[in-house]
Design a protein around this motif. Structure first.
Motif, PDB file in Angstrom:
ATOM      1  N   LEU A  50      -7.020  69.382 -87.418  1.00  0.00           N
ATOM      2  CA  LEU A  50      -8.108  68.765 -86.785  1.00  0.00           C
ATOM      3  C   LEU A  50      -7.487  68.125 -85.442  1.00  0.00           C
ATOM      4  CD1 LEU A  50     -10.089  66.911 -89.614  1.00  0.00           C
ATOM      5  CD2 LEU A  50     -10.886  68.945 -87.862  1.00  0.00           C
ATOM      6  N   GLY A  51      -6.201  67.764 -85.377  1.00  0.00           N
ATOM      7  CA  GLY A  51      -5.456  67.223 -84.168  1.00  0.00           C
ATOM      8  C   GLY A  51      -4.840  68.340 -83.410  1.00  0.00           C
ATOM      9  N   LEU A  62     -10.241  69.279 -82.214  1.00  0.00           N
ATOM     10  CA  LEU A  62     -11.588  68.943 -82.806  1.00  0.00           C
ATOM     11  C   LEU A  62     -11.491  67.518 -82.905  1.00  0.00           C
ATOM     12  CD1 LEU A  62     -11.428  72.190 -85.278  1.00  0.00           C
ATOM     13  CD2 LEU A  62     -13.235  71.740 -83.542  1.00  0.00           C
ATOM     14  N   LEU A  63     -10.573  66.819 -83.640  1.00  0.00           N
ATOM     15  CA  LEU A  63     -10.408  65.448 -83.754  1.00  0.00           C
ATOM     16  C   LEU A  63     -10.711  64.638 -82.502  1.00  0.00           C
ATOM     17  CD1 LEU A  63     -10.225  63.074 -85.559  1.00  0.00           C
ATOM     18  CD2 LEU A  63      -7.639  62.974 -85.184  1.00  0.00           C
ATOM     19  N   GLY A  64     -10.136  65.285 -81.376  1.00  0.00           N
ATOM     20  CA  GLY A  64     -10.493  64.636 -80.112  1.00  0.00           C
ATOM     21  C   GLY A  64     -12.076  64.603 -79.711  1.00  0.00           C
ATOM     22  N   LEU A  65     -12.611  65.670 -79.954  1.00  0.00           N
ATOM     23  CA  LEU A  65     -14.205  66.054 -79.653  1.00  0.00           C
ATOM     24  C   LEU A  65     -15.095  65.102 -80.548  1.00  0.00           C
ATOM     25  CD1 LEU A  65     -14.233  69.786 -79.541  1.00  0.00           C
ATOM     26  CD2 LEU A  65     -14.490  68.550 -77.816  1.00  0.00           C
ATOM     27  N   VAL A  66     -14.412  64.970 -81.694  1.00  0.00           N
ATOM     28  CA  VAL A  66     -15.325  63.864 -82.720  1.00  0.00           C
ATOM     29  C   VAL A  66     -15.350  62.387 -82.219  1.00  0.00           C
ATOM     30  CG1 VAL A  66     -15.306  62.970 -85.007  1.00  0.00           C
ATOM     31  CG2 VAL A  66     -15.149  65.278 -84.724  1.00  0.00           C
ATOM     32  N   ARG A  67     -13.913  62.045 -81.695  1.00  0.00           N
ATOM     33  CA  ARG A  67     -13.688  60.752 -81.249  1.00  0.00           C
ATOM     34  C   ARG A  67     -14.551  60.634 -79.796  1.00  0.00           C
ATOM     35  NH1 ARG A  67      -8.838  58.324 -83.288  1.00  0.00           N
ATOM     36  NH2 ARG A  67      -8.315  57.525 -81.280  1.00  0.00           N
ATOM     37  N   HIS A  68     -14.505  61.726 -79.073  1.00  0.00           N
ATOM     38  CA  HIS A  68     -15.174  61.494 -77.585  1.00  0.00           C
ATOM     39  C   HIS A  68     -16.760  61.359 -77.894  1.00  0.00           C
ATOM     40  CE1 HIS A  68     -16.245  62.626 -73.684  1.00  0.00           C
ATOM     41  NE2 HIS A  68     -17.057  63.660 -74.265  1.00  0.00           N
ATOM     42  N   LEU A  69     -17.349  62.183 -78.781  1.00  0.00           N
ATOM     43  CA  LEU A  69     -18.707  62.091 -79.157  1.00  0.00           C
ATOM     44  C   LEU A  69     -19.185  60.890 -79.899  1.00  0.00           C
ATOM     45  CD1 LEU A  69     -19.089  66.099 -79.859  1.00  0.00           C
ATOM     46  CD2 LEU A  69     -20.120  64.656 -77.885  1.00  0.00           C
TER      47      LEU A  69
END
Length: 178
Positions: A50-51, A62-69
């Motif tokens: 994920l990272g 993917l983890l960054g996208l989750v955090r961004h959203l």
């Protein structure tokens, strides 16, 4: 022992938005579909995957996208619509894409990030479920926008970033699909 994963890869959890629903039902249906698409792109992966910043030189993960959203939902709904002065979870004004900056991900960081995302989604769903689509709210330097605009913008943000998620997931483990 299998690596800890965010969610198990299962049958497609998404449902199509209602083809003849009200405007709110249609917009919320498309938003839900896009959120579930991101969850599906993350399903079955451990913290390291994920990272992974899988498309150099981009720092996207993917983890960054989750955090961004999480921060996107937090700003547009919690702050702009609900008037809550809560600060961003991850974004900092001292650089671009700071919500993509995090230490080497482990299970605890992933769990915390996913829980924050789910919390922001729950808050958004509750607030967007009753607010008049015509209601206008101040959104900082973005000016004044309607709730309808916020909903449409959230759909746009998820849709755009789900394109990134497609590429990231394919580079991580070859998985392709909607």
């Amino acid at each position: 022992m299998a690596p800890e994963t965010f969610a198990q890869a299962t049958a497609d959890p998404r449902t199509d938005p209602p083809p003849c629903g009200s405007e709110r039902e249609t917009l919320m249906g498309f938003l839900d579909y896009q959120r579930r698409t991101l969850a599906l792109k993350c399903a079955g992966l451990g913290a390291a995957a994920l990272g992974t910043r899988a498309v150099p030189p981009s720092g996207l993960s993917l983890l960054g996208l989750v955090r961004h959203l999480s921060d996107v939902e937090r700003f547009w709904v919690r702050s702009a619509l609900a008037g809550d002065p809560a600060p961003p979870l991850y974004w900092r004004g001292d650089g671009d894409d700071t919500d993509f900056d995090f230490p080497e991900p482990d299970a605890a960081l992933v769990a915390e990030s996913m829980a924050a995302w789910r919390d922001e989604i729950a808050f958004s769903d509750a607030a967007l479920g009753y607010a008049s689509l015509e209601r206008a709210v101040a959104a900082g330097h973005h000016g004044t926008v309607s709730v309808r605009w916020i909903l449409t913008h959230l759909i746009e943000e998820y849709s755009r970033h789900n394109g990134h998620a497609d590429l990231l997931r394919e580079r991580i483990d070859g998985q392709v699909g909607e």
